[in-house]
Design a protein around this motif. Structure first.
Motif, PDB file in Angstrom:
ATOM      1  N   VAL A  16      -6.945   2.271   6.823  1.00 63.50           N
ATOM      2  CA  VAL A  16      -5.746   1.979   6.052  1.00 63.50           C
ATOM      3  C   VAL A  16      -4.653   2.927   6.516  1.00 63.50           C
ATOM      4  CG1 VAL A  16      -4.729   1.863   3.747  1.00 63.50           C
ATOM      5  CG2 VAL A  16      -7.117   1.196   4.084  1.00 63.50           C
ATOM      6  N   THR A  17      -3.529   2.344   6.909  1.00 60.58           N
ATOM      7  CA  THR A  17      -2.413   3.147   7.405  1.00 60.58           C
ATOM      8  C   THR A  17      -1.131   2.777   6.669  1.00 60.58           C
ATOM      9  OG1 THR A  17      -1.983   1.531   9.161  1.00 60.58           O
ATOM     10  CG2 THR A  17      -3.378   3.409   9.723  1.00 60.58           C
ATOM     11  N   GLN A  18      -0.226   3.722   6.675  1.00 59.96           N
ATOM     12  CA  GLN A  18       1.136   3.483   6.199  1.00 59.96           C
ATOM     13  C   GLN A  18       2.033   3.912   7.352  1.00 59.96           C
ATOM     14  OE1 GLN A  18       2.542   5.834   2.882  1.00 59.96           O
ATOM     15  NE2 GLN A  18       3.939   4.208   2.274  1.00 59.96           N
ATOM     16  N   GLY A  19       2.582   2.933   8.050  1.00 55.82           N
ATOM     17  CA  GLY A  19       3.290   3.241   9.283  1.00 55.82           C
ATOM     18  C   GLY A  19       2.290   3.763  10.300  1.00 55.82           C
ATOM     19  N   ASP A  20       2.544   4.952  10.839  1.00 56.83           N
ATOM     20  CA  ASP A  20       1.623   5.571  11.793  1.00 56.83           C
ATOM     21  C   ASP A  20       0.653   6.550  11.139  1.00 56.83           C
ATOM     22  OD1 ASP A  20       2.744   4.194  13.894  1.00 56.83           O
ATOM     23  OD2 ASP A  20       4.191   5.777  14.360  1.00 56.83           O
ATOM     24  N   GLN A  21       0.761   6.731   9.823  1.00 54.07           N
ATOM     25  CA  GLN A  21      -0.052   7.721   9.122  1.00 54.07           C
ATOM     26  C   GLN A  21      -1.349   7.097   8.605  1.00 54.07           C
ATOM     27  OE1 GLN A  21       1.859   9.541   5.762  1.00 54.07           O
ATOM     28  NE2 GLN A  21       0.136  10.893   5.345  1.00 54.07           N
TER      29      GLN A  21
END
Length: 165
Positions: A16-21
């Motif tokens: 699970v990512t948010q953008g590249d994080q």
């Protein structure tokens, strides 16, 4: 409101990512097995079925139960959290047929997150586009609830496939 992506690298693990994080990982031991490991910020949680029929799934930090869920008679998943000694309830449900999605609501029925599954035919792996509400983003343990929502979606789809077969 925030956007996340849950992407399966193979049929047994999701990131699970948010953008590249990177927010967290969900890894299953084998197909059609609800035991899994959730990794969030270098902390590992165990997810395992409980009871004789294994119908209740628990997410634990060592022996401490932080969250549990079970499917009710009409196909909705009832989620209970126990963060910091406070019990909260949520409902995770499937919505739609052709433009299907999954929705997590609080006890008042307010939508906290929406997950839209996408099957990648080239790899036969699922991805989920996840949109969360501003209220969800204020949760102190939102990452655990987010990874659990992914597990709930996989659980739901597995249960529906077993009902068809």
């Amino acid at each position: 409101m925030a956007e996340y992506l849950a992407k399966s690298n193979n049929s047994l693990s999701f990131e699970v990512t948010q953008g590249d994080q990177l927010i967290g990982k969900l890894t299953y031991g084998s197909w059609f097995n609800f035991n899994a490991i959730a990794e969030i910020a270098n902390v590992t949680y165990q997810i395992e079925p409980k009871g004789f029929w294994g119908t209740t799934i628990e997410l634990k930090d060592h022996e401490k139960v932080l969250l549990k869920f079970r499917m009710n008679w009409n196909g909705e998943i009832v989620v209970q959290t126990y963060f910091n000694g406070i019990k909260n309830g949520f409902l995770f449900k499937h919505r739609g047929i052709f433009k299907e999605s999954f929705v997590l609501t609080d006890q008042e029925g307010i939508e906290l997150l929406v997950m839209k599954p996408n099957l990648k035919w080239s790899t036969l792996n699922y991805e989920y586009d996840i949109t969360t509400s501003d209220a969800f983003e204020t949760f102190p343990d939102k990452e655990i609830v987010l990874i659990n929502a992914l597990h709930c979606a996989n659980y739901y789809m597995s249960m529906m496939m077993s009902a068809i077969i």
